[in-house]
Structure formats: structure tokens, C-alpha cells
Design a protein around this motif. Structure first.
Motif, PDB file in Angstrom:
ATOM      1  N   GLY A 187       0.808  -1.208   0.000  1.00  0.00           N
ATOM      2  CA  GLY A 187       0.000   0.000   0.000  1.00  0.00           C
ATOM      3  C   GLY A 187       0.841   1.258   0.000  1.00  0.00           C
ATOM      4  O   GLY A 187       2.064   1.226   0.174  1.00  0.00           O
ATOM      5  N   LEU A 188       0.178   2.385  -0.183  1.00  0.00           N
ATOM      6  CA  LEU A 188       0.860   3.672  -0.159  1.00  0.00           C
ATOM      7  C   LEU A 188       1.121   4.093   1.281  1.00  0.00           C
ATOM      8  O   LEU A 188       0.814   3.369   2.231  1.00  0.00           O
ATOM      9  CB  LEU A 188       0.008   4.719  -0.885  1.00  0.00           C
ATOM     10  CG  LEU A 188      -0.233   4.456  -2.375  1.00  0.00           C
ATOM     11  CD1 LEU A 188      -1.194   5.497  -2.946  1.00  0.00           C
ATOM     12  CD2 LEU A 188       1.077   4.455  -3.157  1.00  0.00           C
ATOM     13  N   TYR A 189       1.720   5.274   1.448  1.00  0.00           N
ATOM     14  CA  TYR A 189       2.014   5.765   2.790  1.00  0.00           C
ATOM     15  C   TYR A 189       0.715   5.975   3.575  1.00  0.00           C
ATOM     16  O   TYR A 189      -0.331   6.310   3.012  1.00  0.00           O
ATOM     17  CB  TYR A 189       2.793   7.076   2.709  1.00  0.00           C
ATOM     18  CG  TYR A 189       4.164   6.946   2.080  1.00  0.00           C
ATOM     19  CD1 TYR A 189       5.141   6.152   2.656  1.00  0.00           C
ATOM     20  CD2 TYR A 189       4.487   7.631   0.903  1.00  0.00           C
ATOM     21  CE1 TYR A 189       6.411   6.030   2.089  1.00  0.00           C
ATOM     22  CE2 TYR A 189       5.747   7.519   0.327  1.00  0.00           C
ATOM     23  CZ  TYR A 189       6.703   6.721   0.927  1.00  0.00           C
ATOM     24  OH  TYR A 189       7.939   6.608   0.365  1.00  0.00           O
ATOM     25  N   ASP A 190       0.789   5.797   4.875  1.00  0.00           N
ATOM     26  CA  ASP A 190      -0.367   5.875   5.768  1.00  0.00           C
ATOM     27  C   ASP A 190      -0.801   7.331   5.941  1.00  0.00           C
ATOM     28  O   ASP A 190      -0.100   8.133   6.557  1.00  0.00           O
ATOM     29  CB  ASP A 190       0.011   5.264   7.120  1.00  0.00           C
ATOM     30  CG  ASP A 190      -1.169   5.182   8.078  1.00  0.00           C
ATOM     31  OD1 ASP A 190      -2.219   5.798   7.807  1.00  0.00           O
ATOM     32  OD2 ASP A 190      -1.017   4.514   9.119  1.00  0.00           O
ATOM     33  N   GLU A 191      -1.975   7.671   5.409  1.00  0.00           N
ATOM     34  CA  GLU A 191      -2.438   9.055   5.422  1.00  0.00           C
ATOM     35  C   GLU A 191      -3.067   9.481   6.748  1.00  0.00           C
ATOM     36  O   GLU A 191      -3.580  10.595   6.858  1.00  0.00           O
ATOM     37  CB  GLU A 191      -3.404   9.293   4.256  1.00  0.00           C
ATOM     38  CG  GLU A 191      -2.708   9.203   2.911  1.00  0.00           C
ATOM     39  CD  GLU A 191      -3.592   9.573   1.735  1.00  0.00           C
ATOM     40  OE1 GLU A 191      -4.759   9.987   1.969  1.00  0.00           O
ATOM     41  OE2 GLU A 191      -3.116   9.471   0.578  1.00  0.00           O
ATOM     42  N   SER A 192      -3.006   8.631   7.762  1.00  0.00           N
ATOM     43  CA  SER A 192      -3.371   9.096   9.095  1.00  0.00           C
ATOM     44  C   SER A 192      -2.246   9.946   9.691  1.00  0.00           C
ATOM     45  O   SER A 192      -2.427  10.605  10.713  1.00  0.00           O
ATOM     46  CB  SER A 192      -3.687   7.915  10.017  1.00  0.00           C
ATOM     47  OG  SER A 192      -2.544   7.102  10.230  1.00  0.00           O
ATOM     48  N   TYR A 193      -1.084   9.927   9.030  1.00  0.00           N
ATOM     49  CA  TYR A 193       0.029  10.820   9.360  1.00  0.00           C
ATOM     50  C   TYR A 193       0.058  11.942   8.330  1.00  0.00           C
ATOM     51  O   TYR A 193      -0.359  11.757   7.188  1.00  0.00           O
ATOM     52  CB  TYR A 193       1.361  10.070   9.340  1.00  0.00           C
ATOM     53  CG  TYR A 193       1.422   8.923  10.317  1.00  0.00           C
ATOM     54  CD1 TYR A 193       1.916   9.095  11.603  1.00  0.00           C
ATOM     55  CD2 TYR A 193       0.973   7.649   9.954  1.00  0.00           C
ATOM     56  CE1 TYR A 193       1.963   8.037  12.510  1.00  0.00           C
ATOM     57  CE2 TYR A 193       1.015   6.590  10.850  1.00  0.00           C
ATOM     58  CZ  TYR A 193       1.511   6.799  12.128  1.00  0.00           C
ATOM     59  OH  TYR A 193       1.542   5.755  13.015  1.00  0.00           O
ATOM     60  N   LYS A 194       0.587  13.099   8.736  1.00  0.00           N
ATOM     61  CA  LYS A 194       0.615  14.230   7.809  1.00  0.00           C
ATOM     62  C   LYS A 194       2.007  14.495   7.240  1.00  0.00           C
ATOM     63  O   LYS A 194       2.161  14.701   6.039  1.00  0.00           O
ATOM     64  CB  LYS A 194       0.088  15.501   8.470  1.00  0.00           C
ATOM     65  CG  LYS A 194      -0.055  16.652   7.476  1.00  0.00           C
ATOM     66  CD  LYS A 194      -0.849  17.817   8.022  1.00  0.00           C
ATOM     67  CE  LYS A 194      -1.047  18.886   6.941  1.00  0.00           C
ATOM     68  NZ  LYS A 194      -1.829  20.042   7.438  1.00  0.00           N
ATOM     69  N   SER A 231      11.898  18.578  12.809  1.00  0.00           N
ATOM     70  CA  SER A 231      11.865  17.957  14.127  1.00  0.00           C
ATOM     71  C   SER A 231      11.233  18.848  15.183  1.00  0.00           C
ATOM     72  O   SER A 231      10.811  18.370  16.234  1.00  0.00           O
ATOM     73  CB  SER A 231      13.290  17.581  14.563  1.00  0.00           C
ATOM     74  OG  SER A 231      14.090  18.736  14.684  1.00  0.00           O
ATOM     75  N   MET A 232      11.143  20.167  14.949  1.00  0.00           N
ATOM     76  CA  MET A 232      10.532  21.081  15.908  1.00  0.00           C
ATOM     77  C   MET A 232       9.076  21.372  15.561  1.00  0.00           C
ATOM     78  O   MET A 232       8.389  22.077  16.287  1.00  0.00           O
ATOM     79  CB  MET A 232      11.320  22.397  15.937  1.00  0.00           C
ATOM     80  CG  MET A 232      12.773  22.253  16.358  1.00  0.00           C
ATOM     81  SD  MET A 232      12.952  21.740  18.072  1.00  0.00           S
ATOM     82  CE  MET A 232      12.462  23.231  18.933  1.00  0.00           C
ATOM     83  N   ASN A 233       8.579  20.818  14.452  1.00  0.00           N
ATOM     84  CA  ASN A 233       7.226  21.088  13.991  1.00  0.00           C
ATOM     85  C   ASN A 233       6.219  20.324  14.852  1.00  0.00           C
ATOM     86  O   ASN A 233       6.310  19.095  14.987  1.00  0.00           O
ATOM     87  CB  ASN A 233       7.109  20.660  12.521  1.00  0.00           C
ATOM     88  CG  ASN A 233       5.813  21.075  11.891  1.00  0.00           C
ATOM     89  OD1 ASN A 233       4.747  20.888  12.453  1.00  0.00           O
ATOM     90  ND2 ASN A 233       5.905  21.620  10.688  1.00  0.00           N
ATOM     91  N   ILE A 270      14.214  12.124  23.403  1.00  0.00           N
ATOM     92  CA  ILE A 270      14.408  12.732  22.081  1.00  0.00           C
ATOM     93  C   ILE A 270      13.209  13.570  21.665  1.00  0.00           C
ATOM     94  O   ILE A 270      13.353  14.592  21.004  1.00  0.00           O
ATOM     95  CB  ILE A 270      14.679  11.645  21.023  1.00  0.00           C
ATOM     96  CG1 ILE A 270      15.984  10.906  21.351  1.00  0.00           C
ATOM     97  CG2 ILE A 270      14.766  12.240  19.618  1.00  0.00           C
ATOM     98  CD1 ILE A 270      16.265   9.737  20.431  1.00  0.00           C
ATOM     99  N   ASN A 271      12.009  13.152  22.074  1.00  0.00           N
ATOM    100  CA  ASN A 271      10.805  13.755  21.522  1.00  0.00           C
ATOM    101  C   ASN A 271       9.963  14.541  22.523  1.00  0.00           C
ATOM    102  O   ASN A 271       8.931  15.090  22.136  1.00  0.00           O
ATOM    103  CB  ASN A 271       9.920  12.658  20.913  1.00  0.00           C
ATOM    104  CG  ASN A 271      10.659  11.834  19.896  1.00  0.00           C
ATOM    105  OD1 ASN A 271      11.376  12.369  19.069  1.00  0.00           O
ATOM    106  ND2 ASN A 271      10.516  10.524  19.960  1.00  0.00           N
ATOM    107  N   SER A 272      10.358  14.608  23.768  1.00  0.00           N
ATOM    108  CA  SER A 272       9.516  15.279  24.756  1.00  0.00           C
ATOM    109  C   SER A 272       9.500  16.791  24.548  1.00  0.00           C
ATOM    110  O   SER A 272      10.463  17.384  24.044  1.00  0.00           O
ATOM    111  CB  SER A 272      10.012  14.969  26.174  1.00  0.00           C
ATOM    112  OG  SER A 272      11.212  15.647  26.440  1.00  0.00           O
ATOM    113  N   ASP A 273       8.400  17.405  24.935  1.00  0.00           N
ATOM    114  CA  ASP A 273       8.274  18.858  24.847  1.00  0.00           C
ATOM    115  C   ASP A 273       9.380  19.548  25.637  1.00  0.00           C
ATOM    116  O   ASP A 273       9.936  20.559  25.197  1.00  0.00           O
ATOM    117  CB  ASP A 273       6.904  19.311  25.375  1.00  0.00           C
ATOM    118  CG  ASP A 273       5.773  18.939  24.441  1.00  0.00           C
ATOM    119  OD1 ASP A 273       6.059  18.721  23.257  1.00  0.00           O
ATOM    120  OD2 ASP A 273       4.625  18.865  24.900  1.00  0.00           O
ATOM    121  N   LEU A 274       9.710  19.001  26.813  1.00  0.00           N
ATOM    122  CA  LEU A 274      10.723  19.615  27.663  1.00  0.00           C
ATOM    123  C   LEU A 274      12.071  19.662  26.971  1.00  0.00           C
ATOM    124  O   LEU A 274      12.740  20.702  26.945  1.00  0.00           O
ATOM    125  CB  LEU A 274      10.834  18.834  28.983  1.00  0.00           C
ATOM    126  CG  LEU A 274      11.903  19.320  29.969  1.00  0.00           C
ATOM    127  CD1 LEU A 274      11.591  20.739  30.422  1.00  0.00           C
ATOM    128  CD2 LEU A 274      11.985  18.369  31.159  1.00  0.00           C
TER     129      LEU A 274
END
Length: 286
Positions: A187-194, A231-233, A270-274
Motif C-alpha cells: 500500500g501507499l504511505y499511511d495518510e493518518s500521518y501528515k 523535528s521542531m514542527n 528525544i521527543n519530549s516537549d521539555l
């Protein structure tokens, strides 16, 4: 073209453009330079405010060589994000081989597509990753970008690759090439992600036993943004959170306690808001 098989199947090169048209000529030049004899160029702009479609088409017509056999240039009616934009272009493509590349990157050298086609023909699932050269804003090389997992991936089972990818996505999207049969199968890329087309896909296919094939050639020159762009988006961060919630947490028992704990710690640090706020204060505003 001397020494090149003129019967090689069509290679669709999809260039994804959004507010970075200042780099499009460099990207196109890297396609024009290819020794591969049968190339389709598809340029899709995802709703940029300034998109000079006529100017881009003229540049292609003025500079293309005879190996460019089909050209499609269009703009989405509105900004839909990387995933839907990529899927739309794949649907328009007609090549048996497919390469997606950001407009601010460039194919590494004149042999990139030839080497990719050769690797794709021995890839068990029609998906290949090569090496990515990290570059500065002028595309001057800084060193290999995708170290680690790619070089080991041929010796690992898809299940082990899935476990490692749960911790961190260190398979760089820019290094990948596909056969059309890959998208027909998975299948194509998962469009539940933007914005995130790569990590969810790698997790989805490896969990289902797909073998990603690594070939040791440089695929692209990646124009580094210093690590503070996508990465900051917040939309990108929401995509990452979705991966955690819908893929990694449900796979807790499957990947085992060690990998699961590592994945949760990786997400936090790596991904936390803080951490992102601290990173922004230390580097983004200086």
C-alpha cells in the motif's frame, strides 16, 4: 548513451516541493546528470505561496537531456502535507522504479539511479536503501548521515529490524528507492500521518516480514537544516506520538521488555516537549 542499456524500465523521480523552490534547479540538475536512460520527472508542490510552475517547466525544457522521457509538474490545490502529497504523485507516476526526493536535496552522482535499479532487481521486496551524504546549505559534503542500522540490515531479520526501529528511526527516507510492486503489495504511505511518511512505513512492513535491502552506494546529498526544522514542527511531533500510541505501545509484548523500555526512554528524551524547548532555547534562538 554509450555503455547503458537503452531498454531499462522507466524510473519515476518524484520531487516534493514546499516553500523551497530556491533549490529546485540544483535538484533537477542532479536528475538531468543521470546516466540512466529512461526517466520520468514528477514535481508536486504542496501549496507553496510562491510556485512558478511555468518557470520550472521552462527550466526543464531548456536543460533536460534525451533520457527525460516524461514530465509532470503540478501544485496541490491546498497544503495537504508530505504523506498525501507523496501518495498523489506516486499515483500519477508510471515508472516501474520510483524515487522520492525533497526539492532541497540532490541525487548524489550520475550513477545513483543506475545503482538503485541494479539493487532493486535483487531486493526481495522491491525496497532498497542506500547511503546518504550529509551536506551543508551549499551541498558541500559533511560526512555520512545514515550510519549504524542500514549497514547491518541485510544480516538482520525483519522482526529484529522492527524491534530496533521501535527505539528510533535511523533509516533515512532520502536513501530509499522502490519498485512499483512494493506499493502494490504493502500500500501507499499511511495518510493518518501528515508529515511522517517514513517511520510508520518501515515499522508496518518489517512487522509483516518485509526485508529492506541495503546497497552500499550513495543515494543523495542531504541538505542539513541543523536539526531544528521538521523535528521542531508540532505536526511532526504529533505524528511521532501517533507512532508511539498506535504501533509501539501495542507491540510491547512482541518486542520484549528491553526494547520496549528503550523505546519509551528514547521517545521521552528525544521527543519530549521539555527536551525540545530546552534545545530551542540553547540553539534555535542564538
Amino acid at each position: 548513451m554509450e555503455g547503458v542499456n537503452q531498454e531499462l524500465e522507466l524510473f519515476s523521480v518524484i520531487i516534493l516541493l514546499y516553500n523551497n523552490a530556491q533549490y529546485i534547479q540544483e535538484c533537477l540538475d542532479s536528475v538531468f546528470n543521470q546516466k540512466y536512460p529512461n526517466i520520468e520527472i514528477i514535481i508536486v508542490d504542496d501549496g507553496s505561496k510562491m510556485f512558478n510552475q511555468d518557470g520550472i517547466q521552462k527550466y526543464i525544457e531548456d536543460n533536460k537531456k534525451h533520457n527525460i522521457t516524461n514530465i509532470i509538474v503540478y501544485q496541490n490545490e491546498q497544503n495537504v502535507g508530505t504523506v498525501k502529497s507523496a501518495n498523489g504523485a506516486i499515483k500519477k507516476s508510471t515508472g516501474n522504479y520510483i524515487k522520492l526526493i525533497a526539492a532541497d536535496d540532490a541525487l548524489y552522482n550520475k550513477d545513483s539511479l543506475l545503482q538503485a535499479a541494479k539493487a532493486l532487481n535483487i531486493s526481495p521486496c522491491g525496497i532498497v536503501t542506500g547511503d546518504v551524504m550529509n551536506c551543508d546549505q551549499n551541498l558541500n559534503p559533511l560526512g555520512k548521515y545514515n550510519k549504524g542500522l542500514p549497514e547491518k540490515i541485510n544480516d538482520l531479520s525483519p522482526e529484529e529490524v522492527f524491534r530496533r526501529l521501535c527505539i528510533h528511526n535511523n533509516l533515512v527516507a532520502g536513501g530509499f528507492f522502490f519498485k512499483r510492486i512494493f506499493f502494490e503489495e504493502y500500500g501507499l504511505y499511511d495518510e493518518s500521518y501528515k508529515l511522517m511518511e517514513d517511520w510508520p512505513t518501515w515499522l508496518y512492513i518489517t512487522k509483516r516480514g518485509c526485508k529492506i535491502f541495503y546497497s552500499p552506494f550513495y543515494a543523495i546529498k542531504y541538505r542539513s537544516n541543523g536539526g531544528i526544522g521538521t523535528s521542531m514542527n508540532p505536526i511532526y511531533m504529533a505524528d511521532k506520538k501517533r507512532v508511539l500510541d498506535t504501533v509501539i505501545i501495542p507491540a510491547k509484548s512482541e518486542i520484549g521488555p528491553v526494547y520496549y523500555i528503550a523505546a519509551r526512554l528514547s521517545y521521552f528524551f528525544i521527543n519530549s516537549d521539555l527536551v525540545r524547548k530546552l534545545y530551542g532555547k540553547l540553539f534555535r534562538n542564538n
